[in-house]
Design a protein around this motif. Structure first.
Motif, mmCIF file in Angstrom:
data_model
loop_
_atom_site.group_PDB
_atom_site.id
_atom_site.type_symbol
_atom_site.label_atom_id
_atom_site.label_comp_id
_atom_site.label_asym_id
_atom_site.label_seq_id
_atom_site.Cartn_x
_atom_site.Cartn_y
_atom_site.Cartn_z
ATOM 1 N N ALA A 286 7.718 -3.441 6.030
ATOM 2 C CA ALA A 286 6.975 -2.170 6.020
ATOM 3 C C ALA A 286 5.498 -2.429 6.300
ATOM 4 C CB ALA A 286 7.148 -1.463 4.686
ATOM 5 N N THR A 287 5.195 -2.830 7.515
ATOM 6 C CA THR A 287 3.825 -3.218 7.853
ATOM 7 C C THR A 287 2.857 -2.038 7.846
ATOM 8 O OG1 THR A 287 4.409 -3.032 10.201
ATOM 9 C CG2 THR A 287 4.563 -5.224 9.195
ATOM 10 N N GLY A 288 3.376 -0.829 7.828
ATOM 11 C CA GLY A 288 2.514 0.342 7.679
ATOM 12 C C GLY A 288 1.852 0.414 6.324
ATOM 13 N N ASP A 289 2.294 -0.439 5.391
ATOM 14 C CA ASP A 289 1.671 -0.497 4.056
ATOM 15 C C ASP A 289 0.367 -1.295 4.067
ATOM 16 O OD1 ASP A 289 3.685 1.005 2.952
ATOM 17 O OD2 ASP A 289 4.779 -0.696 2.114
ATOM 18 N N ARG A 290 0.092 -2.005 5.156
ATOM 19 C CA ARG A 290 -1.154 -2.770 5.218
ATOM 20 C C ARG A 290 -2.347 -1.835 5.060
ATOM 21 N NH1 ARG A 290 0.989 -6.196 10.280
ATOM 22 N NH2 ARG A 290 1.865 -7.990 9.163
ATOM 23 N N GLY A 291 -3.281 -2.248 4.208
ATOM 24 C CA GLY A 291 -4.451 -1.420 3.941
ATOM 25 C C GLY A 291 -4.211 -0.326 2.929
ATOM 26 N N LYS A 292 -2.969 -0.185 2.462
ATOM 27 C CA LYS A 292 -2.607 0.805 1.451
ATOM 28 C C LYS A 292 -2.194 0.077 0.172
ATOM 29 C CE LYS A 292 -2.954 4.101 4.571
ATOM 30 N NZ LYS A 292 -4.002 5.160 4.535
ATOM 31 N N LEU A 293 -1.501 0.794 -0.695
ATOM 32 C CA LEU A 293 -0.973 0.216 -1.936
ATOM 33 C C LEU A 293 -2.078 -0.406 -2.782
ATOM 34 C CD1 LEU A 293 2.289 -1.406 -0.519
ATOM 35 C CD2 LEU A 293 2.084 0.776 -1.703
ATOM 36 N N ARG A 294 -3.227 0.262 -2.833
ATOM 37 C CA ARG A 294 -4.319 -0.184 -3.691
ATOM 38 C C ARG A 294 -4.103 0.432 -5.069
ATOM 39 N NH1 ARG A 294 -9.170 1.495 0.252
ATOM 40 N NH2 ARG A 294 -7.670 3.185 0.613
#
Length: 435
Positions: A286-294
């Motif tokens: 799920a590379t769309g999670d990069r920069g998210k999940l903070r």
């Protein structure tokens, strides 16, 4: 109640006013918002939930029907929902209790399902055919009752203290593609799946997969979960039978944060009596999670959990002043902190209490992760370096973790010593304990 009414009438007759003392207003936690420095959920405008709701959108609910009406299908209208007493999601529109047999349809039965997909005769193919179709139809009937959508600009709070805390039983609160949500002071328990699916190839030996998290954040942003108790209380998985050599699991996660959810603070909450407690990031692909999940996790009690406290992929997670307790009889314990793909966990001043058969090196597991910052950790009262011990113990079997996670937290309150936090969390975490 009657005495209060009589007192008010007498006061009116005597020309007296009944009010709170001068300068002391009755507290309304439904209007409270996240402090400006309280973790990732305070970033980019902060988290205010439904604090701006007008009086017409402030609800006190005591049953499932009232809660569903207040949630309004997950609408974005600012709303404050106050839960009083115990609400059971497995009830019909008249409030009558529903059990698994009430949801079963199209000829589904567990005995027929197990017979149809026994690996000795069915093999390793994915279940298909009449019994799997019946299971899906039955599961959909339960989902209609227990999955409760939470929309943007919503605050959900429980009324009561530790002696009469509000309880939400059997429900899965789903915050999907919503922004600005607060959930506080609530005991959310036993998101029980009547119809787990058999997955023959899961984990190599096959496993049962369940559908419901107590709270699931999916594509959610600006969420504050505070003083919440999450557990399987009522139906612990350890008491479920074994089929095909695997435990017949009925519960998924306690609080999962996935699908590019972002800017989340979980504070002063108690997660207990469960297997896979908290997943941050759903898959390695799920590379769309990069920069998210903070995500910030602080002053939480992780007690009697097998694993995932949390398990992290991709996210920048600040993990500080939490209390971990592994009970003496926890022979199925696997790990606490899961360092997954591209995760960046900054762990500070957390306290771990374990029995003798659980060692420091057992606390951390790498799932294709590369880095973990840790400082101020206590293990059974003694200072330890989780990273150094992990690397020494796993040398030769797994790659070493580095200490450079690429970021330093700035949004947080005072970070206490692990010893002090351990005591404060033991007293103050969970529903009914907002000071």
């Amino acid at each position: 109640m009657r005495a209060g009414i009589q007192l008010a009438v007498v006061a009116g007759l005597l020309g007296l006013a009944l009010s709170t003392p001068a300068g002391a207003e009755a507290r309304d936690i439904g209007r409270e918002t996240l402090a400006p420095d309280d973790g990732w959920a305070a970033a980019d405008g902060g988290t205010t939930g439904g604090s701006a709701a007008d009086d017409a959108h402030v609800f006190t609910v005591t049953d499932r029907a009232g809660l569903v009406r207040a949630l309004d299908g997950g609408s974005d209208t600012p709303k404050i929902i106050k839960i009083a007493g115990t609400i059971d999601a497995n009830t019909d529109d008249d409030g009558d209790r529903l059990d698994c047999a009430d949801y079963a349809t199209d000829g589904y039965s567990l005995q027929k399902y197990l017979a149809a997909y026994d690996p000795r005769t069915w093999g390793s193919a994915k279940p298909s055919g009449p019994q799997e179709e019946a299971r899906r139809a039955s599961a959909a009937r339960q989902a209609e009752r227990v999955v409760l959508p939470v929309g943007s600009n919503t605050t959900i709070v429980g009324l009561g203290d530790s002696t009469n805390t509000a309880v939400l039983k059997g429900a899965s609160l789903r915050v999907k593609d919503a922004d600005n949500v607060i959930i506080r002071n609530l005991d959310i328990r036993d998101a029980y799946d009547c119809f787990p699916v058999w997955q023959p190839n899961s984990g190599g030996l096959g496993d049962f997969k369940t559908a419901y998290d107590n709270i699931w954040l999916s594509g959610a942003t600006h969420v504050w979960v505070d003083h919440v108790t999450l557990s399987d209380k009522g139906h612990p998985d350890e008491k479920e039978p074994t089929y095909f050599g695997r435990n017949y699991l009925r519960h998924d996660g306690l609080l999962d944060i996935t699908n590019a959810s972002d800017l989340v603070t979980v504070s002063w909450s108690r997660l207990s009596g469960h297997d896979k407690a908290m997943l941050i990031g759903s898959s390695d692909s799920a590379t769309g999670d990069r920069g998210k999940l903070r995500v910030t996790l602080h002053h939480n009690a992780f007690e009697s959990l097998v694993q995932r406290a949390p398990r992290v992929r991709f996210g920048q997670v600040h993990l500080y002043n939490n209390r971990y307790v592994v009970p003496d009889d926890a022979h199925d314990y696997r790990y606490s902190i899961g360092v997954g793909t591209e995760s960046a966990i900054h762990a500070e001043n957390n306290a771990f209490t374990t029995p003798g058969h659980v060692e420091v090196a057992d606390l951390v597991k790498s799932w294709n992760g590369s880095a973990l910052h840790q400082s101020g950790s206590l293990f059974n009262g003694y200072p330890v370096d989780l990273l150094a011990i992990y690397n020494a113990y796993n040398s030769g079997s797994e790659r070493d973790l580095t200490a450079d996670v690429g970021w330093t937290p700035t949004l947080h309150g005072t970070i206490d010593s692990a010893a002090r936090a351990d005591k404060e969390v033991a007293r103050g975490a969970g529903s009914g304990r907002i000071p």
